[in-house]
Design a protein around this motif. Structure first.
Motif, mmCIF file in Angstrom:
data_model
loop_
_atom_site.group_PDB
_atom_site.id
_atom_site.type_symbol
_atom_site.label_atom_id
_atom_site.label_comp_id
_atom_site.label_asym_id
_atom_site.label_seq_id
_atom_site.Cartn_x
_atom_site.Cartn_y
_atom_site.Cartn_z
ATOM 1 N N ILE A 459 31.090 -23.888 18.659
ATOM 2 C CA ILE A 459 31.357 -25.057 18.413
ATOM 3 C C ILE A 459 30.572 -25.894 19.423
ATOM 4 C CG2 ILE A 459 33.323 -27.038 18.703
ATOM 5 C CD1 ILE A 459 35.165 -24.667 18.284
ATOM 6 N N ALA A 460 30.139 -25.915 20.491
ATOM 7 C CA ALA A 460 29.266 -26.566 21.289
ATOM 8 C C ALA A 460 27.966 -26.698 20.631
ATOM 9 C CB ALA A 460 29.194 -26.144 22.676
ATOM 10 N N MET A 461 27.626 -25.636 20.290
ATOM 11 C CA MET A 461 26.317 -25.313 19.433
ATOM 12 C C MET A 461 26.138 -26.449 18.316
ATOM 13 S SD MET A 461 24.080 -23.305 20.835
ATOM 14 C CE MET A 461 22.927 -23.046 19.442
ATOM 15 N N ARG A 462 27.181 -26.551 17.613
ATOM 16 C CA ARG A 462 27.481 -27.404 16.301
ATOM 17 C C ARG A 462 27.288 -28.975 16.565
ATOM 18 N NH1 ARG A 462 28.953 -25.129 11.517
ATOM 19 N NH2 ARG A 462 29.299 -23.153 11.279
ATOM 20 N N ASN A 463 27.727 -29.076 17.871
ATOM 21 C CA ASN A 463 27.636 -30.380 18.383
ATOM 22 C C ASN A 463 26.651 -30.605 19.296
ATOM 23 O OD1 ASN A 463 30.189 -30.893 17.376
ATOM 24 N ND2 ASN A 463 31.506 -30.251 19.053
ATOM 25 N N ASN A 464 25.507 -29.900 19.066
ATOM 26 C CA ASN A 464 24.276 -30.004 20.003
ATOM 27 C C ASN A 464 24.746 -30.019 21.377
ATOM 28 O OD1 ASN A 464 22.758 -29.916 17.628
ATOM 29 N ND2 ASN A 464 23.152 -32.350 17.377
ATOM 30 N N GLU A 465 25.580 -29.480 22.106
ATOM 31 C CA GLU A 465 25.991 -29.396 23.563
ATOM 32 C C GLU A 465 25.285 -28.059 24.077
ATOM 33 O OE1 GLU A 465 30.104 -29.903 23.238
ATOM 34 O OE2 GLU A 465 30.515 -31.966 22.607
ATOM 35 N N PHE A 466 23.985 -28.170 24.040
ATOM 36 C CA PHE A 466 23.366 -26.815 24.522
ATOM 37 C C PHE A 466 23.963 -26.280 25.886
ATOM 38 C CE2 PHE A 466 20.519 -28.836 21.262
ATOM 39 C CZ PHE A 466 21.141 -28.278 20.071
ATOM 40 N N GLU A 467 23.856 -27.191 26.707
ATOM 41 C CA GLU A 467 24.112 -26.941 28.243
ATOM 42 C C GLU A 467 25.583 -25.990 28.208
ATOM 43 O OE1 GLU A 467 22.752 -26.311 30.918
ATOM 44 O OE2 GLU A 467 20.813 -27.359 30.553
ATOM 45 N N ASN A 468 26.552 -26.834 27.558
ATOM 46 C CA ASN A 468 27.724 -26.624 27.649
ATOM 47 C C ASN A 468 27.916 -25.174 26.632
ATOM 48 O OD1 ASN A 468 30.746 -26.571 28.316
ATOM 49 N ND2 ASN A 468 31.233 -27.502 26.101
ATOM 50 N N ALA A 469 27.136 -25.131 25.794
ATOM 51 C CA ALA A 469 27.312 -23.754 25.016
ATOM 52 C C ALA A 469 26.749 -22.386 25.804
ATOM 53 C CB ALA A 469 26.400 -23.676 23.757
ATOM 54 N N ILE A 470 25.585 -22.764 26.747
ATOM 55 C CA ILE A 470 25.020 -21.822 27.492
ATOM 56 C C ILE A 470 26.272 -21.282 28.570
ATOM 57 C CG2 ILE A 470 23.464 -21.299 29.352
ATOM 58 C CD1 ILE A 470 21.216 -23.087 27.488
ATOM 59 N N ARG A 471 26.776 -22.354 29.109
ATOM 60 C CA ARG A 471 27.908 -21.889 30.058
ATOM 61 C C ARG A 471 28.875 -20.972 29.510
ATOM 62 N NH1 ARG A 471 32.717 -23.695 30.990
ATOM 63 N NH2 ARG A 471 32.472 -25.308 29.514
ATOM 64 N N LEU A 472 29.283 -21.658 28.476
ATOM 65 C CA LEU A 472 30.582 -20.742 27.785
ATOM 66 C C LEU A 472 30.081 -19.228 27.274
ATOM 67 C CD1 LEU A 472 31.993 -23.708 25.578
ATOM 68 C CD2 LEU A 472 33.273 -22.535 27.389
ATOM 69 N N TYR A 473 28.805 -18.942 26.519
ATOM 70 C CA TYR A 473 28.291 -17.868 26.261
ATOM 71 C C TYR A 473 28.465 -17.081 27.555
ATOM 72 C CZ TYR A 473 26.674 -19.303 21.564
ATOM 73 O OH TYR A 473 26.652 -19.621 20.194
ATOM 74 N N LYS A 474 27.857 -17.340 28.759
ATOM 75 C CA LYS A 474 27.689 -16.482 29.877
ATOM 76 C C LYS A 474 29.080 -16.476 30.542
ATOM 77 C CE LYS A 474 22.957 -17.743 30.936
ATOM 78 N NZ LYS A 474 21.898 -18.367 31.681
ATOM 79 N N THR A 475 30.311 -17.035 30.152
ATOM 80 C CA THR A 475 31.500 -16.943 30.921
ATOM 81 C C THR A 475 32.166 -15.735 30.395
ATOM 82 O OG1 THR A 475 31.798 -19.484 30.980
ATOM 83 C CG2 THR A 475 33.759 -17.950 31.162
ATOM 84 N N GLN A 476 31.682 -15.015 29.203
ATOM 85 C CA GLN A 476 32.133 -13.855 28.805
ATOM 86 C C GLN A 476 31.996 -12.610 29.851
ATOM 87 O OE1 GLN A 476 31.860 -13.296 24.174
ATOM 88 N NE2 GLN A 476 30.239 -14.574 24.930
ATOM 89 N N SER A 477 32.891 -11.677 29.893
ATOM 90 C CA SER A 477 33.035 -10.543 30.696
ATOM 91 C C SER A 477 31.733 -9.693 30.391
ATOM 92 C CB SER A 477 34.319 -9.932 30.922
ATOM 93 O OG SER A 477 34.463 -9.467 29.187
ATOM 94 N N GLN A 478 31.480 -9.777 29.164
ATOM 95 C CA GLN A 478 30.357 -8.859 28.474
ATOM 96 C C GLN A 478 29.738 -9.782 27.477
ATOM 97 O OE1 GLN A 478 32.076 -5.151 27.194
ATOM 98 N NE2 GLN A 478 31.545 -4.092 29.115
#
Length: 975
Positions: A459-478
């Motif tokens: 969703i962050a990617m769709r909103n062009n919130e790229f920094e937030n998207a990177i943080r969320l992707y990396k929050t995953q355990s794997q």
């Protein structure tokens, strides 16, 4: 003998008023009257029959005497009464005709004449008879108090049948609850009414708990005669043995009561017999008898349904048990109502009807908050929400009861995640974001936490919130391949290509072929951007062996150009020259290869092709500049000057303008006449102020209002900007934002006016403008203009997304206007396109199926609906409903029921289709003549649905069912 009061009065009147003038006719009337009162009816007839003419007195006495000996001349008597409304003998006539009609079982006429009779004008004997008969009429109308009063008056006046009077007085006392008076009265009865009196004595004794006396008295009365009273005695003995706990004997007597009943037994008898069969283990017969009891309606409908529910549960026939308990749940008896609602909730859950289970469990906790099963119901609700797709109700329930323990937290995490996925798949990304965040409040399930963070990143990617998207992707355990793919795009959009390379390289091993190929393409793009041309070319080659793409060929050629492999690059570029999408760039880059090698003869025609074929492409301006430079070097000075001046006259604001001025200066220095050079320089300075301008500031301020959703203020700001700077280089962009602000404010006429000005001005906003014009004109009812806008958008072939918008707009427009064949063509265009949004295929297939349905092509429609039916979205819900509806129409009711029950289980969040499916389930039951289940389903809809259209139709069907059942009272001895 003593003359009756009425006769004496008449006699006195006649003698005092006309003693000396008394005629023979008058003497005949008086004589007939006296004989009539002495019940000498045959003498009255003999005396008056020979009379050539009879007076009105003689006529009525003659007619009444005939009536008394059995001649049915009631019509003549009624005619006499009608013709002599004030005659002194009228009370005598109305009484005897009323008495006649009563004993002829015509209560309506009896009541009509007796009601108009003045009893005080009758003889005492007739008054006694009148009060007795009118008392019986009151009994028929259940006016027991009035009946008893009339019977008492009849007795005081000397009614001549004391036994009958005792019986009916006791009968009135019984129904008035005067048990002891009734008992004493019935004991006085002898003769024909003795048996009926004993029946009521037995009933009273049974109510008083004198069981053995009931059995003894009833046994003395019973026989093998088929009669209501005889059946009633067997029923009483059965009740007595049931009270003693001797169920086998109770069963035997109830069975005999059924066998000896001359017509349809009462609901009470069916019920008692059914319960006895249940207790002795004859479950099949118990079901039959209880069903017969319940179908009569009345007080035993819910009692019978309750027992049927227990029987069906024992037989594990849960669907019928559910129907029975739903019927019983409307009982006014607390114990029956409470257990029935409880059982309905449990059985619905057992059958997988989780939404309905929740409804009944909620009903239970609302009505019986402190009930014995209240906690179990709360647990059932929580467990059902784990299985249902009705996420809104689930969340509402959890919020109401509070999320207090681990079980409730687990349910909350799962149900909010499922809600988030539902709206995400429906394209409602901002709403899904809220629910993913809610799900993360209770991080009990690690997999769900990862999935939530992944989708939040998307969703962050769709909103062009790229920094937030990177943080969320990396929050995953794997971080799996899909997350690497997302991270790659996040860095790619931030132009951090070295970081993007790492993640696209990881994503290029994804299982999904589409993701894997796209990751390789983007990996190659990032390598190209970081000037790793050899590796980029290797990746482009790998992808091109699996996927034919003009973009990849273009990128390969561009990479070869940067590797100084001009020949190979030119060969591949030449294969793309005719492409609408990449032709301009291929021609331009080919021209640049020759241009950079100072091969101006080859470069010039390539730049010319860009200018002539792709005049609106961004590279056309630079191509014209480079052509001007090429022509200067080829000594074509006038042609070179034309190119430079064209740029300055039409594109003064472009980056090429400065180089065009420099080119003209060079031509002037070379001796070529350039007449407008000073003007061009002035224009350039005006359009390119060194330190910016108020114009730019105001434009950016208006844009900020637009992008902050302040559309009202934005529309005012853009309107002012266009008035203040009518020649601004940003005029087209400002006009677009003005129109879109009006559109978002719902001011469609203003929006239409703004967009119409840009309709035929090709620019970067053309796709959006034409799509908006299509939407607006459709909403305004301008079908033709809407179609024109969409068709123009399709003809321009701008981007895959614009092509989809054109087809989708036309599809909806044609479908709404019942142009079904055109709607199908537009849907097929969407289905065959390379690009479409989430649910694009589903929407197109649904419209296609609906259009085929409208055209009567049901087989084609069904096939499409079947393909859609596996989707877990609103399109799947409607498809399953339509398939179930087709099965119902074709008489395949069991198949229809299976499909509809499956719909309710899997698509609970789509209330419209769930409610419609329940109504169709009821119609299936009716078609199968399973009235009991149909009524239960309709009652459930009426109690729980919020869809008024469905509720009203359900109420109408239920009313039709219930009014078609004739309820009969099978015993005249009891009500």
């Amino acid at each position: 003998m003593r003359l009756p009061i009425f006769f004496a009065c008449v006699f006195a009147i006649l003698f005092t008023s006309a003693q000396n003038a008394l005629s023979i006719s008058d003497y005949h009337a008086l004589s007939a009257f006296e004989k009539f009162q002495q019940q000498q009816y045959q003498l009255v007839i003999s005396d008056l029959q020979s009379e050539p003419t009879r007076s009105s007195d003689e006529e009525i006495l003659f007619l009444l005497s005939q009536l008394k000996i059995g001649t049915n001349n009631s019509v003549n008597i009624e005619r006499w009464i009608s013709s002599n409304p004030k005659h002194p003998i009228k009370p005598l006539a109305t009484f005897h005709i009323g008495e006649y009609f009563f004993y002829a079982n015509d209560s309506l006429k009896a009541k009509k004449y007796l009601k108009t009779t003045s009893a005080s004008d009758l003889t005492l004997r007739d008054q006694a008879n009148y009060n007795f008969i009118y008392g019986l009429i009151q009994l028929e109308e259940k006016n027991y108090t009035k009946a008893k009063s009339l019977f008492a008056s009849s007795g005081r006046l000397g009614f001549n049948n004391q036994i009958q009077l005792n019986y009916y007085e006791a009968y009135a006392d019984y129904h008035l609850g005067h048990t002891q008076d009734a008992l004493e009265g019935f004991k006085k009865v002898e003769g024909d009414n003795k048996t009926s009196a004993n029946f009521f004595i037995a009933k009273i004794l049974l109510d008083e708990g004198e069981i053995d006396q009931v059995i003894e008295l009833s046994r003395n009365e019973i026989s093998d005669e088929a009669s209501i009273t005889n059946s009633g005695f067997y029923q009483l003995i059965g009740e007595a043995y049931a009270s003693k706990g001797d169920v086998p004997k109770a069963d035997a007597y109830f069975q005999k009561a059924l066998e000896l009943h001359p017509s349809r037994p009462s609901a009470a008898l069916y019920y008692q017999a059914g319960v006895a069969k249940f207790r002795v283990g004859n479950e099949a017969k118990a079901i039959d008898l209880l069903t017969k009891s319940g179908i009569q309606g009345g007080a035993y409908a819910q009692l019978s349904a309750f027992q049927l529910g227990r029987l069906y549960v024992k037989k594990k026939d849960f669907e019928k048990a559910l129907s029975a308990y739903i019927e019983a749940s409307i009982s006014r008896e607390r114990e029956i109502k409470e257990e029935s609602i409880y059982q309905a909730a449990k059985i619905d859950a057992e059958l997988g009807n989780y939404s309905e289970s929740i409804n009944y469990a909620n009903d239970y906790t609302r009505i019986y908050p402190d009930g014995q099963w209240a906690e179990e119901m709360k647990n059932l609700i929580a467990q059902s929400y784990l299985r249902t797709s009705n996420y809104d109700l689930a969340i509402d329930h959890l919020n109401k009861i509070g999320v207090k323990n681990a079980t409730q937290q687990s349910v909350f995490q799962k149900v909010t995640f499922q809600k988030a996925m539902l709206v995400f798949n429906d394209g409602e990304f901002m709403e899904s974001k809220r629910w993913f965040q809610e799900s993360l409040k209770y991080a009990l399930d690690a997999d769900l936490v990862d999935h939530s963070n992944y989708h939040l990143a998307e969703i962050a990617m769709r909103n062009n919130e790229f920094e937030n998207a990177i943080r969320l992707y990396k929050t995953q355990s794997q971080i799996d391949a899909l997350s690497h793919y997302g991270l790659g795009y996040a860095y790619f959009n931030k132009q951090e290509y070295k970081s993007a390379v790492i993640h696209f390289r990881s994503a290029s091993s994804a299982n999904d072929n589409k993701v894997r190929l796209d990751a390789k393409v983007r990996l190659a793009d990032c390598l190209f951007a970081t000037k790793s041309y050899e590796e980029a070319l290797d990746n482009y080659n790998q992808v091109s062996r699996q996927l034919s793409s003009l973009y990849i060929n273009y990128q390969k050629a561009l990479t070869l150009k940067n590797l100084n492999k001009a020949g190979e690059a030119l060969r591949i570029f030449s294969q793309i020259f005719e492409s609408d999408r990449y032709g301009a760039q291929a021609l331009y880059q080919s021209g640049m290869i020759h241009f950079e090698e100072a091969n101006f003869t080859e470069a010039e025609p390539l730049f010319t092709r860009v200018i002539s074929k792709f005049s609106n492409h961004p590279s056309a301006i630079q191509s014209r500049l480079n052509r001007g430079i090429s022509r200067k070097n080829l000594q074509k000075f006038e042609k070179s000057s034309e190119d430079y001046e064209f740029i300055l006259q039409n594109h003064i604001q472009s980056d090429a303008a400065l180089n065009a001025i420099l080119g003209l200066q060079e031509l002037q220095q070379a001796g070529i006449q350039v007449s407008n050079l000073d003007k061009y320089i002035t224009d350039y300075k005006r359009t390119h102020p060194e330190n910016g301008s108020l114009e730019l500031i105001e434009f950016e301020a208006a844009k900020r209002l637009y992008f902050s959703f302040s559309y009202g203020q934005a529309s005012e700001a853009f309107d002012k900007f266009l008035n203040d700077y009518p020649n601004s280089s940003s005029r087209i962009e400002a006009k677009y934002y003005l129109g879109d602000s009006y559109y978002r404010l719902g001011e469609l006429e203003k929006a239409n006016t703004a967009f119409e000005e840009l309709k035929f001005v090709k620019n970067i906003y053309s796709g959006r403008v034409l799509n908006r014009l299509g939407e607006i004109n459709s909403a305004l009812g301008n079908t033709k203009k809407s179609e024109e806008a969409y068709l123009l958008l399709a003809d321009l072939n701008l981007t895959p997304k614009d092509n989809y918008n054109a087809s989708q707009g036309l599809m909806q427009l044609y479908f709404q206007n019942q142009l079904n064949n055109k709607a199908i063509v537009a849907a097929d265009q969407i289905l065959s396109a390379d690009w479409k949004p989430i649910n694009g295929d589903q929407e197109a297939n649904l419209i296609k199926a609906r259009s085929q349905q409208n055209l009567g092509n049901d087989e084609i429609a069904i096939k499409i609906f079947e393909n859609l039916s596996a989707n877990k979205d609103v399109y799947g819900a409607e498809a399953n409903y339509q398939i179930g509806k087709y099965a119902y129409i074709n008489g395949n009711y069991d198949k229809s029921l299976d499909i509809l029950f499956d719909l309710n289980e899997k698509y609970g969040s789509y209330a419209e289709w769930v409610d419609k499916s329940y109504l169709l389930i009821a119609k299936n039951y009716l078609a199968k003549e399973e009235t009991f289940q149909a009524k239960a389903t309709l009652r459930s809809i009426i109690q729980h649905s919020n869809n008024q259209e469905v509720v009203i139709e359900s109420q109408n069907i239920l009313k039709q069912i219930e009014t078609s059942i004739t309820i009969q009272d099978s015993t005249k001895n009891d009500d």
